[in-house]
Design an enzyme around this catalytic site. Sequence first.
Site, PDB file in Angstrom:
ATOM      1  N   THR A  46      15.948  58.427  44.990  1.00  0.00           N
ATOM      2  CA  THR A  46      15.753  59.503  45.969  1.00  0.00           C
ATOM      3  C   THR A  46      17.092  60.043  46.438  1.00  0.00           C
ATOM      4  O   THR A  46      17.303  61.261  46.497  1.00  0.00           O
ATOM      5  CB  THR A  46      14.959  58.978  47.182  1.00  0.00           C
ATOM      6  N   TYR A 109       1.923  62.522  44.967  1.00  0.00           N
ATOM      7  CA  TYR A 109       1.042  63.691  44.960  1.00  0.00           C
ATOM      8  C   TYR A 109      -0.333  63.407  44.374  1.00  0.00           C
ATOM      9  O   TYR A 109      -1.341  63.659  45.020  1.00  0.00           O
ATOM     10  CB  TYR A 109       1.677  64.902  44.250  1.00  0.00           C
ATOM     11  N   TYR A 135       8.695  50.488  43.414  1.00  0.00           N
ATOM     12  CA  TYR A 135       9.235  51.137  44.605  1.00  0.00           C
ATOM     13  C   TYR A 135       8.067  51.625  45.450  1.00  0.00           C
ATOM     14  O   TYR A 135       7.349  52.542  45.059  1.00  0.00           O
ATOM     15  CB  TYR A 135      10.152  52.287  44.183  1.00  0.00           C
ATOM     16  N   ARG A 140       6.723  58.920  51.368  1.00  0.00           N
ATOM     17  CA  ARG A 140       7.060  59.998  50.433  1.00  0.00           C
ATOM     18  C   ARG A 140       5.973  60.220  49.379  1.00  0.00           C
ATOM     19  O   ARG A 140       5.817  61.324  48.878  1.00  0.00           O
ATOM     20  CB  ARG A 140       8.390  59.700  49.723  1.00  0.00           C
ATOM     21  N   LYS A 164      11.040  47.312  45.724  1.00  0.00           N
ATOM     22  CA  LYS A 164      11.807  47.879  46.829  1.00  0.00           C
ATOM     23  C   LYS A 164      10.791  48.271  47.888  1.00  0.00           C
ATOM     24  O   LYS A 164       9.957  49.165  47.672  1.00  0.00           O
ATOM     25  CB  LYS A 164      12.618  49.094  46.376  1.00  0.00           C
ATOM     26  N   ILE A 206      18.380  47.960  48.859  1.00  0.00           N
ATOM     27  CA  ILE A 206      18.804  49.124  48.083  1.00  0.00           C
ATOM     28  C   ILE A 206      19.107  50.183  49.123  1.00  0.00           C
ATOM     29  O   ILE A 206      18.210  50.698  49.783  1.00  0.00           O
ATOM     30  CB  ILE A 206      17.728  49.546  47.076  1.00  0.00           C
TER      31      ILE A 206
END
Length: 294
Positions: A46, A109, A135, A140, A164, A206
Site C-alpha cells: 500500500t 471490492y 494481509y 481498505r 500482516k 510491517i
Amino acid sequence: MAVFEGAGVALVTPMKANGEVDYEKLAEIVEEQIACGTDAVVACGTTGEASTLTHEEHIEVIRQTCKIVAGRIPVVAGTGSNCTNTAIYLSVEAEKAGADAVLVVSPYYNKATQKGLIEHFTAIADAIQIPVILYDIPGRTGVTIQPETIVTLCKTVKNIVGVKAASGNFSSIATLMSLAKGCVDVYSGNDDQIVPLLSLGGKGVISVLSNVAPEQTHAICEAYFKGDVKKSMEMQLQAIPLITELFREVNPIPVKAAMNLMGKGVGPLRRPLTEMEPQHQEMLKKAMEEYGLL
C-alpha cells in the site's frame, strides 16, 4: 522459520517530478534502510502505491529492490489483487525477480466469502515456491480474513506462513494466536500497536514509520525480543504522536511528505492521491521536530 523477525519497512515508491518511478532514488532509500538496521524490505505494498503502478512497473520495482538488497535482508513483494489470476501472475513474477516472500492482500471490492478467500490464497500459494504472508486490512478491502480461515490456510498450505494483521481488532488477533498454537507468524500492520502485538507472540511489524525512523522502529522490536519490555514500551509510546501524524491523511500521503521534509526527495504521489494539506503538513512537521527527525 519466519520470513523475518523485527521491523520490515513498507517501502515508498519514489517518483520523479513527471510521475515516473525513480529507480536511482529507490536504490538510495533501500541502502539507507539496510544501513539503519531494518530487518526486511516490503516492496509494492500500500505504502509503495502498488495500486497505481502498471504491472510492468510493479514487477520492475520488485526486481530492482531485490537487485539492490542482494540477499542482505529478506525482500517481501506485495503481489495482491482482487483478481486471482492477476495475483498469481504478480506472485510468479516476484519469485522470478528474486523475492524471498510475497505479501498478498485479501481481494478488495468484490469481497469474497471465507471459502473464496481460501481458494484465492491457495491458488496463489500453489503457483509459487516462496512463502506467502496474508494481509488482513478490512478497512481498505471491506472483508476480514477470519482467524479460523488464517489458521486453516497456514495448516493446510505448506508455503502460507503468516499474516500482516492490520484490523486493529486485538480480540480477533488474540483468538487467532490461541487457535494457531504457533503455526501462524503474525506481523503488526499498525505502527501504534507493535508492542501489544509482540506481547501476543507476534514476529514484528510491517511498518510505515520505518521509512522515516528505521533505527527506532527496529529498536522497539529488538528491545522487546531481548526482554526489555519497559524500554520497548517507552519507545512505542514516544513514537505515538509522530505515528498519529503519519496517518493524519491516508497512507502514503503523509509519509511521502515526511520524507520530502527530511530532504529524501521521494517525489510526488500518483492520482487519486494528492499532496498533504498545508495545515496537516505543519502538524506533521511539528511532530517530526519533537521526535528529533528535523
